[in-house]
Scaffold this motif. Sequence first.
Motif, mmCIF file in Angstrom:
data_model
loop_
_atom_site.group_PDB
_atom_site.id
_atom_site.type_symbol
_atom_site.label_atom_id
_atom_site.label_comp_id
_atom_site.label_asym_id
_atom_site.label_seq_id
_atom_site.Cartn_x
_atom_site.Cartn_y
_atom_site.Cartn_z
ATOM 1 N N UNK A 161 -16.327 -18.106 5.851
ATOM 2 C CA UNK A 161 -16.685 -18.453 7.222
ATOM 3 C C UNK A 161 -15.923 -17.624 8.266
ATOM 4 N N UNK A 162 -14.793 -17.019 7.866
ATOM 5 C CA UNK A 162 -13.933 -16.331 8.831
ATOM 6 C C UNK A 162 -13.517 -14.936 8.365
ATOM 7 N N UNK A 167 -9.667 -10.346 8.419
ATOM 8 C CA UNK A 167 -9.382 -8.939 8.181
ATOM 9 C C UNK A 167 -8.527 -8.348 9.299
ATOM 10 N N UNK A 168 -8.598 -8.948 10.493
ATOM 11 C CA UNK A 168 -7.766 -8.490 11.606
ATOM 12 C C UNK A 168 -6.309 -8.917 11.427
ATOM 13 N N UNK A 171 -2.967 -6.502 6.614
ATOM 14 C CA UNK A 171 -2.536 -5.107 6.740
ATOM 15 C C UNK A 171 -2.778 -4.352 5.427
ATOM 16 N N UNK A 172 -2.806 -3.038 5.547
ATOM 17 C CA UNK A 172 -2.967 -2.225 4.341
ATOM 18 C C UNK A 172 -4.429 -2.073 3.973
ATOM 19 N N UNK A 173 -4.926 -2.995 3.152
ATOM 20 C CA UNK A 173 -6.313 -2.950 2.698
ATOM 21 C C UNK A 173 -6.892 -4.363 2.714
ATOM 22 N N UNK A 174 -7.274 -4.885 3.905
ATOM 23 C CA UNK A 174 -7.774 -6.261 4.019
ATOM 24 C C UNK A 174 -8.943 -6.602 3.090
ATOM 25 N N UNK A 175 -9.963 -5.726 2.939
ATOM 26 C CA UNK A 175 -11.066 -6.075 2.035
ATOM 27 C C UNK A 175 -10.586 -6.308 0.595
ATOM 28 N N UNK A 176 -9.644 -5.480 0.140
ATOM 29 C CA UNK A 176 -9.119 -5.648 -1.218
ATOM 30 C C UNK A 176 -8.309 -6.930 -1.327
ATOM 31 N N UNK A 177 -7.535 -7.249 -0.297
ATOM 32 C CA UNK A 177 -6.750 -8.486 -0.307
ATOM 33 C C UNK A 177 -7.653 -9.707 -0.412
#
Length: 211
Positions: A161-162, A167-168, A171-177
């Motif tokens: 939902x968020x 992603x904002x 840090x670093x690689x938000x999609x991977x996190x």
Amino acid sequence: MKSNNMFKFIEDIIPANAMVEGDNFEIISFFTFNHDTQEVSPADISNNDIHFNSLEEAICVKGGNISLVRTPFNPESTLHFYRLKSKINYTLAISLGFGIVKLTDSKRPNDFLLYYFNYLDDEEQMMSPRPTEQWFLLKCYLQLTEEGRFHEPKLEIYIEENQEYLMLLMHGNPPLLLKKILMAVDKYKGELIILQSKPRKFKNRTHTAER
């Protein structure tokens, strides 16, 4: 036994305004900023004795147009330090928005605590962190580090939902996190002991470093 009660994994919560930087603690968490690629990444501080000068020297050796930036800390904000029961994963903690401090007047040899650092708004003024945002990211950290002992299935719904907002905050690689968090939630599905814990009361004290 799985639990979604994050307070089972926190040894102590200390009001940040009860301690003074330089007297009671020092901040040991940093970012590297690449001026050529505009990339921001957590600095490797896996060595407990590493400090700003040695990190800068290591970056200079690697070369490139890179700066070392300390994680933000605003003593005017309402912040808390978190002493976890498990060893801190430095890179993951910083990637999820947590700075790390070392207590300098503690009887413990390596007394490291987490704190949630704020983001800057458009006018570069510090914003106070929202409690829900802070708790969510701390739950994400525990989901990834406690190997199934902590399990919060609601993370999946909250992320869906968020996703753009989260992603904002990373840090670093938000999609991977986010992908790793969702994979951890899926991996440890199963029997879950859900504890409805009462609000905890913490005493106002100078600090609790000495035991």
